[in-house]
Design an enzyme around this catalytic site. Structure first.
Site, PDB file in Angstrom:
ATOM      1  N   PHE A  29     -56.016 -17.616  -9.030  1.00  0.00           N
ATOM      2  CA  PHE A  29     -56.944 -17.799 -10.136  1.00  0.00           C
ATOM      3  C   PHE A  29     -58.365 -17.652  -9.603  1.00  0.00           C
ATOM      4  O   PHE A  29     -58.774 -18.387  -8.707  1.00  0.00           O
ATOM      5  CB  PHE A  29     -56.718 -19.170 -10.783  1.00  0.00           C
TER       6      PHE A  29
ATOM      7  N   VAL B  73     -56.290 -21.580  -6.500  1.00  0.00           N
ATOM      8  CA  VAL B  73     -57.553 -21.437  -7.217  1.00  0.00           C
ATOM      9  C   VAL B  73     -58.621 -21.122  -6.183  1.00  0.00           C
ATOM     10  O   VAL B  73     -58.754 -21.840  -5.190  1.00  0.00           O
ATOM     11  CB  VAL B  73     -57.899 -22.735  -7.977  1.00  0.00           C
ATOM     12  N   CYS B  74     -59.372 -20.058  -6.395  1.00  0.00           N
ATOM     13  CA  CYS B  74     -60.430 -19.683  -5.458  1.00  0.00           C
ATOM     14  C   CYS B  74     -61.448 -20.818  -5.379  1.00  0.00           C
ATOM     15  O   CYS B  74     -62.063 -21.189  -6.389  1.00  0.00           O
ATOM     16  CB  CYS B  74     -61.111 -18.399  -5.910  1.00  0.00           C
ATOM     17  N   ILE B  75     -61.618 -21.356  -4.205  1.00  0.00           N
ATOM     18  CA  ILE B  75     -62.483 -22.521  -4.040  1.00  0.00           C
ATOM     19  C   ILE B  75     -63.944 -22.203  -4.337  1.00  0.00           C
ATOM     20  O   ILE B  75     -64.641 -23.005  -4.956  1.00  0.00           O
ATOM     21  CB  ILE B  75     -62.300 -23.158  -2.652  1.00  0.00           C
TER      22      ILE B  75
ATOM     23  N   ALA C 236     -64.314 -21.949  -8.044  1.00  0.00           N
ATOM     24  CA  ALA C 236     -64.095 -23.267  -8.636  1.00  0.00           C
ATOM     25  C   ALA C 236     -65.323 -24.162  -8.465  1.00  0.00           C
ATOM     26  O   ALA C 236     -65.762 -24.817  -9.416  1.00  0.00           O
ATOM     27  CB  ALA C 236     -62.868 -23.923  -8.021  1.00  0.00           C
TER      28      ALA C 236
END
Length: 129
Positions: free
Chosen positions: A38, A76-78, A81
């Site tokens: 994501f 989830v791409c940090i 995010a």
């Protein structure tokens, strides 16, 4: 066949639902999903604070239930995010924020996870812009 799927579209974008239906069809057809990644506005799907109107389907809950019920790897791409205020407990502590709004089954990690997924998969697809 092994699929790696990246989603870039947020909860309000029809691509989020299209990606979910595709992922469901992949598993229903006996194939595997090596990783769901994501990125960009899709990180909002990992937020536990998104509230959908009562007359709309809750795409965030649908994604969460799908991931949990199938034991999928959902990254989830940090960086994306953090920019959008989607934090797990560790990042909320790290950045001294009062609350976390993401957690299981989502994992915050780097873009390298997507690269690894593409190397392991037979096919890589992305949904959204």
């Amino acid at each position: 066949m092994k699929f790696a799927i990246a989603l870039l579209a947020g909860p309000q974008d029809p691509s989020a639902r299209t990606a979910l239906r595709f992922a469901q069809a992949v598993l229903a057809s006996g194939h595997q999903i090596t990783r769901l990644f994501f990125y960009r506005d899709a990180v909002h799907l990992a937020s536990q604070l998104v509230v959908c109107p009562r007359d709309e389907a809750d795409i965030c809950a649908e994604w969460r239930d799908f991931i949990q019920s199938n034991g999928l790897d959902a990254v989830v791409c940090i960086a994306a995010a953090l920019r959008r205020g989607v934090l797990d407990e560790a990042e909320a502590d790290r950045w001294d924020r009062p609350v976390a709004n993401s957690g299981m089954p989502w994992e915050l990690s780097g873009l390298g996870q997507w690269v690894d997924a593409m190397q392991e998969a037979d096919r890589a697809l992305s949904f959204g812009t």
